[in-house]
Design an enzyme around this catalytic site. Structure first.
Site, PDB file in Angstrom:
ATOM      1  NE  ARG A  12       0.281   1.155   3.466  1.00  0.00           N
ATOM      2  CZ  ARG A  12       1.229   1.975   3.841  1.00  0.00           C
ATOM      3  NH1 ARG A  12       2.496   1.553   3.912  1.00  0.00           N
ATOM      4  NH2 ARG A  12       0.980   3.224   4.145  1.00  0.00           N
ATOM      5  CG  ASP A  52      -3.623   7.575  -0.967  1.00  0.00           C
ATOM      6  OD1 ASP A  52      -3.517   7.992   0.197  1.00  0.00           O
ATOM      7  OD2 ASP A  52      -3.320   6.415  -1.301  1.00  0.00           O
ATOM      8  NE  ARG A  79      -6.492   1.033  -2.303  1.00  0.00           N
ATOM      9  CZ  ARG A  79      -5.582   1.274  -1.359  1.00  0.00           C
ATOM     10  NH1 ARG A  79      -4.581   0.433  -1.154  1.00  0.00           N
ATOM     11  NH2 ARG A  79      -5.646   2.338  -0.599  1.00  0.00           N
ATOM     12  CE  LYS A  91      -5.273   4.735   5.048  1.00  0.00           C
ATOM     13  NZ  LYS A  91      -6.056   3.515   4.713  1.00  0.00           N
TER      14      LYS A  91
END
Lengths: 351, 351
Positions: B53, B242, B96, B253
């Site tokens: 991740r 991200d 994702r 997050k």
């Protein structure tokens, strides 16, 4: 959830056959286990290990602890009995020094004890006063619920943090009592419960008791408070309190302060529901001691380790929400609004 | 932590003997386990289940996934190979969709593949490009760290959320790379890491890698962000991202938004460290899809259940932090400050 059931008349703390009976909340939500104590030291340990928690439930538990102490005492004269009681009071009080209700409950019993003349009379007085305190807690919650229910609208989704429910009181609840009363007044409400790390009182207790009562409740991790509000999922917030000082500073479960800040940021009303016994008119906000709890609560969950060995942890039990973030304090005597320095004392005058 | 060791030259994701080798991050912090894949579907699954991740690590993993796909393909002509690759790209991308680096990494490999003439040439090009991307990631992080380090002072305590560390990248880290670079520049720094529910990437990964590197790091539950700031325990915040859009809205997050809000409330600088590959100049903030993850992440930890059966859960993977809460965006090409609509495009011009 196995086939455990939670009776709608469930009592979190009860005096039964000269014993204290409690729901062991550390076992929820998977098991509904009742524990029985005949020694005040067991009650002290239960408070410390969160078998029982929630300010009002702790207050009554402390009182029941002293009721056990009078039964345990071998004193033959009043002074000896008061000395035994004082010893028990100290041990019980040391378990959760931030919770104002604990001091209040213990104090009330000590005063009743001192008013008695004989050992036998004191024993009777202490036990009957402790039982009365439990009954009054339920009445207070119902009055608080009624006072708070007018603040909520039909189809509101209400966020709550931690558990200020039936399981935090003798029955009915403070913050969740307000939510129950809102539904009882004919309004349709949904609830968003935060998980409330480190010991998940939101997911374990609040979700448990609200699901049992047929509420539409959704669980979020504590990290999703901001997301939920930013995305329009929350109309109002209501939480309980462990201590409120007369300036309107609210001490409650760690995380409350950031929920209140996010609510303010999004123009969402943030209410606190607590009985007058939670209000401390004497202490200043800056003098309130915030307990630090053991790090293992954060480095894992149960046996599941989630951090390396020997990790430093900062694990405060409570935080402080300043009055400018609080839209109203809901009590059994009415709703106080800012400026709290004026409105809070008025609640006591109405008493 | 048993006697597992994390080599300071540890690679989170690596290409080795025509296989992809990854640290299985779901096993941390108790075990350091490496997994080896020779099928792109395994890589897709690894991304989905968070074996790997962190935006940069996912970008390179996606590229390595396509490198496996060229080796797996039985195609004998270019069009067949590109068709096999396109199939793999779709499967890898679906894992994702919010992470901009994944699309970026896959796109870069697809373009390289299209530039080849023969099947053999395409295979070589794809593999060497994927390996180059991994090397570049490390160089980028070191440049970012150097650019960010000037923003931090001697004796700062820096809060970080989630893991934007070596374990989120190929090595060194973005947010934690900045912290590493700050120490390397001779300043003494301490770190406060949030637990980062629901899957504890803070306690499992950030605490793990910072302790390994000898940092003074303390863990807090996500509920204690406000307390830590209100009590003067935090001087600055740095997190990863991200996706960042050109208006300066930061997708990171879940929980980042409330950390940023609390930082603003307390006048604490809030920085975001991310490579240019994380910046999406095309998409508008309101069009970014936020993945919802499975509820079981919130209703328990591992096998330990912490909520009743059939609990409704809202479990978003990310939230959006608006630009007014962001003090600066640290990249390998410099630090962008508000107004981001102007400063972000300039970073690309400098490229």
């Amino acid at each position: 959830m196995n086939d455990t059931i939670i009776d709608s008349s469930l009592r979190t703390v009860e005096w039964k056959n000269n014993k204290v009976v409690m729901v062991d909340q550390t076992k929820l939500p998977t098991e509904l286990v009742f524990v029985e104590y005949d020694d005040f030291n067991q009650v002290a340990n239960a408070i410390k290990t969160l078998v029982v928690r929630g300010a009002p439930a702790i207050g009554v538990s402390g009182a029941f602890g002293l009721a056990l102490a009078v039964l345990q005492s071998h004193a033959t004269i009043k002074d000896e009995l008061l000395s035994d009681l004082e010893n028990a009071r100290k041990i019980l009080f040391a378990t959760r020094p931030t919770a104002i209700n604990l001091g209040w409950g213990l104090e009330k019993i000590m005063n009743v004890a001192k008013s008695g003349d004989t050992v036998e009379q004191i024993k009777e007085l202490v036990i009957s006063e402790a039982k009365k305190m439990a009954e009054e807690d339920i009445e207070i919650n119902k009055a608080m619920g009624k006072n708070g229910s007018v603040l909520f609208d039909d189809n509101d989704t209400i966020m709550t943090h931690c558990n200020a429910g039936a399981l935090a009181t003798v029955a009915y609840g403070t913050a969740l009592g307000v939510i129950r009363a809102t539904r009882e007044s004919g309004k349709n409400v949904k609830v968003i419960a935060t998980e409330t790390r480190p010991i998940q009182q939101g997911s374990r207790l609040t979700v448990f008791e609200l699901k049992h009562d047929g509420f539409d409740v959704s669980l979020i991790p504590d990290t999703a408070v901001g997301y939920s509000m930013a995305n329009g999922l929350v109309n109002k917030v209501v939480v309980g309190a462990d201590r409120i000082v007369k300036t309107g500073h609210v001490f409650n479960k760690i995380g409350t302060y950031q929920v209140a800040t996010m609510a303010k940021q999004h123009g969402i009303p943030f209410y606190v529901a607590a009985p007058l016994s939670t209000i401390d008119l004497e202490t200043k906000a800056e003098d309130v001691i915030i307990e630090m709890r053991k790090g293992s609560e954060v480095t894992g969950i149960g046996d599941k380790k989630t951090a390396p060995d020997d990790t430093n942890v900062i694990n405060p039990a409570f935080d402080m929400t300043p009055p400018e973030l609080v839209s109203g304090i809901i009590t059994e005597k009415g709703v106080a609004k800012a400026p709290y320095g004026e409105s809070i004392p008025k609640l006591f005058q109405a008493n």
